[in-house]
Design a protein around this motif. Structure first.
Motif, PDB file in Angstrom:
ATOM      1  N   ALA A  22     -54.283 -27.627 -23.786  1.00  0.00           N
ATOM      2  CA  ALA A  22     -54.455 -26.384 -23.023  1.00  0.00           C
ATOM      3  C   ALA A  22     -53.835 -25.275 -23.874  1.00  0.00           C
ATOM      4  CB  ALA A  22     -53.782 -26.499 -21.668  1.00  0.00           C
ATOM      5  N   ALA A  23     -54.617 -24.791 -24.826  1.00  0.00           N
ATOM      6  CA  ALA A  23     -54.132 -23.863 -25.848  1.00  0.00           C
ATOM      7  C   ALA A  23     -54.174 -22.421 -25.357  1.00  0.00           C
ATOM      8  CB  ALA A  23     -55.007 -23.997 -27.099  1.00  0.00           C
ATOM      9  N   LEU A  28     -52.064 -20.913 -32.127  1.00  0.00           N
ATOM     10  CA  LEU A  28     -50.883 -21.064 -32.971  1.00  0.00           C
ATOM     11  C   LEU A  28     -49.675 -21.625 -32.234  1.00  0.00           C
ATOM     12  CD1 LEU A  28     -51.263 -17.787 -35.070  1.00  0.00           C
ATOM     13  CD2 LEU A  28     -52.097 -20.091 -35.587  1.00  0.00           C
ATOM     14  N   GLY A  29     -49.918 -22.288 -31.123  1.00  0.00           N
ATOM     15  CA  GLY A  29     -48.825 -22.889 -30.367  1.00  0.00           C
ATOM     16  C   GLY A  29     -48.341 -21.947 -29.283  1.00  0.00           C
ATOM     17  N   GLY A  30     -47.548 -22.486 -28.400  1.00  0.00           N
ATOM     18  CA  GLY A  30     -47.035 -21.693 -27.290  1.00  0.00           C
ATOM     19  C   GLY A  30     -46.118 -22.550 -26.453  1.00  0.00           C
ATOM     20  N   GLY A  31     -46.162 -22.349 -25.153  1.00  0.00           N
ATOM     21  CA  GLY A  31     -45.328 -23.120 -24.242  1.00  0.00           C
ATOM     22  C   GLY A  31     -46.110 -24.252 -23.611  1.00  0.00           C
ATOM     23  N   GLY A  32     -45.485 -24.944 -22.693  1.00  0.00           N
ATOM     24  CA  GLY A  32     -46.140 -25.992 -21.921  1.00  0.00           C
ATOM     25  C   GLY A  32     -46.769 -27.069 -22.783  1.00  0.00           C
ATOM     26  N   VAL A  33     -47.961 -27.497 -22.388  1.00  0.00           N
ATOM     27  CA  VAL A  33     -48.702 -28.539 -23.108  1.00  0.00           C
ATOM     28  C   VAL A  33     -48.938 -28.127 -24.557  1.00  0.00           C
ATOM     29  CG1 VAL A  33     -50.929 -29.725 -23.256  1.00  0.00           C
ATOM     30  CG2 VAL A  33     -49.813 -29.460 -21.042  1.00  0.00           C
ATOM     31  N   ASP A  34     -49.308 -26.887 -24.762  1.00  0.00           N
ATOM     32  CA  ASP A  34     -49.606 -26.378 -26.104  1.00  0.00           C
ATOM     33  C   ASP A  34     -48.404 -26.550 -27.028  1.00  0.00           C
ATOM     34  OD1 ASP A  34     -51.084 -25.121 -28.122  1.00  0.00           O
ATOM     35  OD2 ASP A  34     -50.692 -23.106 -27.375  1.00  0.00           O
ATOM     36  N   GLY A  35     -47.253 -26.113 -26.586  1.00  0.00           N
ATOM     37  CA  GLY A  35     -46.048 -26.242 -27.398  1.00  0.00           C
ATOM     38  C   GLY A  35     -45.677 -27.697 -27.650  1.00  0.00           C
ATOM     39  N   ALA A  36     -45.808 -28.518 -26.614  1.00  0.00           N
ATOM     40  CA  ALA A  36     -45.471 -29.939 -26.749  1.00  0.00           C
ATOM     41  C   ALA A  36     -46.370 -30.624 -27.779  1.00  0.00           C
ATOM     42  CB  ALA A  36     -45.579 -30.640 -25.396  1.00  0.00           C
ATOM     43  N   ILE A  80     -58.305 -31.631 -29.289  1.00  0.00           N
ATOM     44  CA  ILE A  80     -59.362 -30.694 -28.909  1.00  0.00           C
ATOM     45  C   ILE A  80     -58.672 -29.547 -28.171  1.00  0.00           C
ATOM     46  CG2 ILE A  80     -61.440 -30.330 -27.536  1.00  0.00           C
ATOM     47  CD1 ILE A  80     -61.990 -33.382 -27.901  1.00  0.00           C
ATOM     48  N   HIS A  81     -58.713 -28.373 -28.769  1.00  0.00           N
ATOM     49  CA  HIS A  81     -58.056 -27.194 -28.209  1.00  0.00           C
ATOM     50  C   HIS A  81     -59.053 -26.442 -27.322  1.00  0.00           C
ATOM     51  CE1 HIS A  81     -54.875 -27.645 -31.287  1.00  0.00           C
ATOM     52  NE2 HIS A  81     -55.881 -28.052 -32.042  1.00  0.00           N
ATOM     53  N   THR A  82     -58.626 -26.098 -26.120  1.00  0.00           N
ATOM     54  CA  THR A  82     -59.456 -25.293 -25.237  1.00  0.00           C
ATOM     55  C   THR A  82     -58.565 -24.275 -24.544  1.00  0.00           C
ATOM     56  OG1 THR A  82     -61.171 -25.344 -23.520  1.00  0.00           O
ATOM     57  CG2 THR A  82     -59.299 -26.843 -23.215  1.00  0.00           C
ATOM     58  N   VAL A  83     -59.113 -23.106 -24.299  1.00  0.00           N
ATOM     59  CA  VAL A  83     -58.349 -22.029 -23.681  1.00  0.00           C
ATOM     60  C   VAL A  83     -58.798 -21.877 -22.232  1.00  0.00           C
ATOM     61  CG1 VAL A  83     -57.754 -19.578 -23.770  1.00  0.00           C
ATOM     62  CG2 VAL A  83     -58.165 -20.852 -25.896  1.00  0.00           C
ATOM     63  N   GLY A  84     -57.904 -22.212 -21.328  1.00  0.00           N
ATOM     64  CA  GLY A  84     -58.208 -22.090 -19.911  1.00  0.00           C
ATOM     65  C   GLY A  84     -58.071 -20.657 -19.436  1.00  0.00           C
ATOM     66  N   PRO A  85     -58.730 -20.356 -18.327  1.00  0.00           N
ATOM     67  CA  PRO A  85     -58.614 -19.012 -17.749  1.00  0.00           C
ATOM     68  C   PRO A  85     -57.318 -18.850 -16.959  1.00  0.00           C
ATOM     69  CG  PRO A  85     -60.035 -20.368 -16.385  1.00  0.00           C
ATOM     70  CD  PRO A  85     -59.675 -21.201 -17.585  1.00  0.00           C
ATOM     71  N   VAL A  86     -56.830 -17.637 -16.912  1.00  0.00           N
ATOM     72  CA  VAL A  86     -55.719 -17.296 -16.035  1.00  0.00           C
ATOM     73  C   VAL A  86     -56.297 -17.147 -14.630  1.00  0.00           C
ATOM     74  CG1 VAL A  86     -53.976 -15.548 -15.491  1.00  0.00           C
ATOM     75  CG2 VAL A  86     -54.475 -16.126 -17.882  1.00  0.00           C
ATOM     76  N   TRP A  87     -55.660 -17.770 -13.648  1.00  0.00           N
ATOM     77  CA  TRP A  87     -56.143 -17.697 -12.274  1.00  0.00           C
ATOM     78  C   TRP A  87     -56.019 -16.276 -11.742  1.00  0.00           C
ATOM     79  CZ3 TRP A  87     -53.906 -16.829  -7.365  1.00  0.00           C
ATOM     80  CH2 TRP A  87     -54.753 -17.139  -6.294  1.00  0.00           C
ATOM     81  N   SER A  88     -57.003 -15.878 -10.964  1.00  0.00           N
ATOM     82  CA  SER A  88     -57.013 -14.541 -10.367  1.00  0.00           C
ATOM     83  C   SER A  88     -57.337 -14.632  -8.888  1.00  0.00           C
ATOM     84  CB  SER A  88     -58.071 -13.670 -11.067  1.00  0.00           C
ATOM     85  OG  SER A  88     -58.257 -12.460 -10.368  1.00  0.00           O
ATOM     86  N   ARG A  89     -56.608 -13.886  -8.101  1.00  0.00           N
ATOM     87  CA  ARG A  89     -56.873 -13.789  -6.664  1.00  0.00           C
ATOM     88  C   ARG A  89     -58.145 -13.001  -6.371  1.00  0.00           C
ATOM     89  NH1 ARG A  89     -52.877 -15.196  -3.122  1.00  0.00           N
ATOM     90  NH2 ARG A  89     -50.996 -15.009  -4.358  1.00  0.00           N
ATOM     91  N   THR A  90     -58.502 -12.091  -7.283  1.00  0.00           N
ATOM     92  CA  THR A  90     -59.592 -11.154  -7.027  1.00  0.00           C
ATOM     93  C   THR A  90     -60.885 -11.460  -7.773  1.00  0.00           C
ATOM     94  OG1 THR A  90     -58.784  -9.689  -8.771  1.00  0.00           O
ATOM     95  CG2 THR A  90     -57.962  -9.295  -6.526  1.00  0.00           C
ATOM     96  N   GLU A  91     -60.855 -12.423  -8.691  1.00  0.00           N
ATOM     97  CA  GLU A  91     -62.048 -12.741  -9.488  1.00  0.00           C
ATOM     98  C   GLU A  91     -62.188 -14.251  -9.606  1.00  0.00           C
ATOM     99  OE1 GLU A  91     -63.561 -12.160 -14.103  1.00  0.00           O
ATOM    100  OE2 GLU A  91     -61.792 -11.079 -13.411  1.00  0.00           O
TER     101      GLU A  91
END
Length: 169
Positions: A22-23, A28-36, A80-91
């Motif tokens: 979950a990139a 280039l890395g980050g937190g959570g699953v990506d960082g791990a 396999i790197h994939t970029v998930g969407p940020v959840w939105s209340r309005t969209e």
């Protein structure tokens, strides 16, 4: 039909052909699953991601898309790197979350991967409600045409595991 398994644990230890990351779009890395994944896999993953940024993905990997790299020191062969969407209340962005799973399975097919481990994409820092994330993930994997024989959802905590278990049964 794909066999679906659930495991509570650490995705970096999954004994599968491909691990889905979950990139973030930078790759280039980050937190959570990506960082791990980046920490456990070592510099080979980051080097491969930098190569992708220098070639095809100069502006980053678009949300919902997927791309593979080496798995470095992980037990898997590929990430396999994939970029998930940020959840939105309005969209409603659920189509982008569906695309993460479909496109990751398509990349797995291109690689010849028969076993794939997924995290709960977007359900962490991207705040997707876990019950809805689980429903979308499991339904999408079950209906997507793929050569992957087994998908394991590797879930970090009890709440995520229970949400996925309620969807699988």
């Amino acid at each position: 039909m794909v066999k679906v398994e659930l495991v509570r644990g650490d995705i970096t230890e999954a004994p599968v052909d491909a691990v889905v990351n979950a990139a973030n779009s930078s790759l280039l890395g980050g937190g959570g699953v990506d960082g791990a994944i980046h920490r456990a896999g070592g510099p080979e993953i980051l080097d491969a991601c930098r190569d992708l940024r220098a070639s095809r993905y100069g502006r980053g990997l678009p949300t919902g898309q997927a791309v593979a790299t080496t798995a470095g020191r992980l037990p898997a062969r590929w990430v396999i790197h994939t970029v998930g969407p940020v959840w939105s209340r309005t969209e409603d962005r659920s189509d982008l979350l569906v695309s993460c799973y479909r496109n990751s399975l398509a990349v797995a097919d291109e690689l010849g991967a028969r076993t794939v481990a997924f995290p709960a994409i977007s359900a962490g820092v991207y705040r997707w409600p876990i019950e809805d994330a689980a429903r979308i993930a499991v339904e999408t994997v079950k209906v997507t045409s793929t050569e992957v024989a087994e998908v394991t959802f590797v879930l970090f905590d009890d709440r995520a595991y229970e949400a996925f278990a309620a969807t699988v049964s």
